[in-house]
Write a protein that holds these residues in place. Sequence first.
Motif, short mmCIF file in Angstrom:
data_model
loop_
_atom_site.label_atom_id
_atom_site.label_comp_id
_atom_site.label_asym_id
_atom_site.label_seq_id
_atom_site.Cartn_x
_atom_site.Cartn_y
_atom_site.Cartn_z
N ASN A 180 0.83 -1.21 0.00
CA ASN A 180 0.00 0.00 0.00
C ASN A 180 0.86 1.26 0.00
O ASN A 180 0.53 2.24 -0.66
CB ASN A 180 -0.95 0.01 1.20
N SER A 216 3.11 9.44 -10.15
CA SER A 216 2.30 9.54 -11.36
C SER A 216 1.64 10.91 -11.47
O SER A 216 1.60 11.51 -12.55
CB SER A 216 1.22 8.46 -11.39
N ASP A 217 1.14 11.41 -10.34
CA ASP A 217 0.54 12.75 -10.33
C ASP A 217 1.59 13.81 -10.66
O ASP A 217 1.33 14.76 -11.40
CB ASP A 217 -0.09 13.05 -8.97
N ASP A 259 2.04 1.66 -3.47
CA ASP A 259 0.95 2.19 -4.30
C ASP A 259 0.78 3.69 -4.11
O ASP A 259 0.58 4.43 -5.07
CB ASP A 259 -0.38 1.48 -3.98
N SER A 260 0.87 4.14 -2.86
CA SER A 260 0.75 5.58 -2.58
C SER A 260 1.88 6.36 -3.24
O SER A 260 1.67 7.44 -3.80
CB SER A 260 0.77 5.83 -1.07
N LYS A 314 1.29 6.55 -6.96
CA LYS A 314 0.27 7.55 -7.27
C LYS A 314 0.86 8.95 -7.18
O LYS A 314 0.63 9.79 -8.05
CB LYS A 314 -0.93 7.43 -6.34
N ARG A 315 1.66 9.20 -6.13
CA ARG A 315 2.28 10.52 -5.96
C ARG A 315 3.18 10.84 -7.14
O ARG A 315 3.11 11.94 -7.72
CB ARG A 315 3.07 10.57 -4.66
#
Length: 163
Positions: A58, A68-69, A61-62, A65-66
């Motif tokens: 997890n 990717s953003d 994954d976070s 995402k960070r």
Amino acid sequence: MSTLYDLTGNRATLLNQAEDGTIDPEVLQDTLESLDGAIEDKAEGCVQVIKQIEADANAIDSEIKRLSDRKAAFLHNRDRIKKSLKDNLEYAGIRKVKTPLFTISVAKNGGKQPISIDQNNLQADVFKIKREPDMDKIRERLEAGEKVLGAELKPHGEHLLIK
């Protein structure tokens, strides 16, 4: 310290000896309690490792995402600057700029010419026909006991549930 594999194997051996009647019932009871306690401890340890792995996944994954953003923000800025440069060159009537580092030009797009379509008004002979199995209909027939060529019901599997 024994592994979970060893403990469950010892338990199975002990139960086989109990069926054969080659072990004293009191020794059997004491040994089973000891093995069951050790198996419970190992199982709890396994679940703790599982939970730590899930937490690590997890966290990854976070971070994905960070990043990717952040990447999306960089690419948005790039696209905005490219559009601004193109618009300004077109406005000035300049098609090509040569510098010691770069050659910048406003060029026509390649590839196939874009098409604008209105699906509601398209003629029928230009649509692709996609053949796809109707899983609900197949399941319904199989559950009713009918035979469906090329399909069969599979048994439900099992999974580990941790509460």
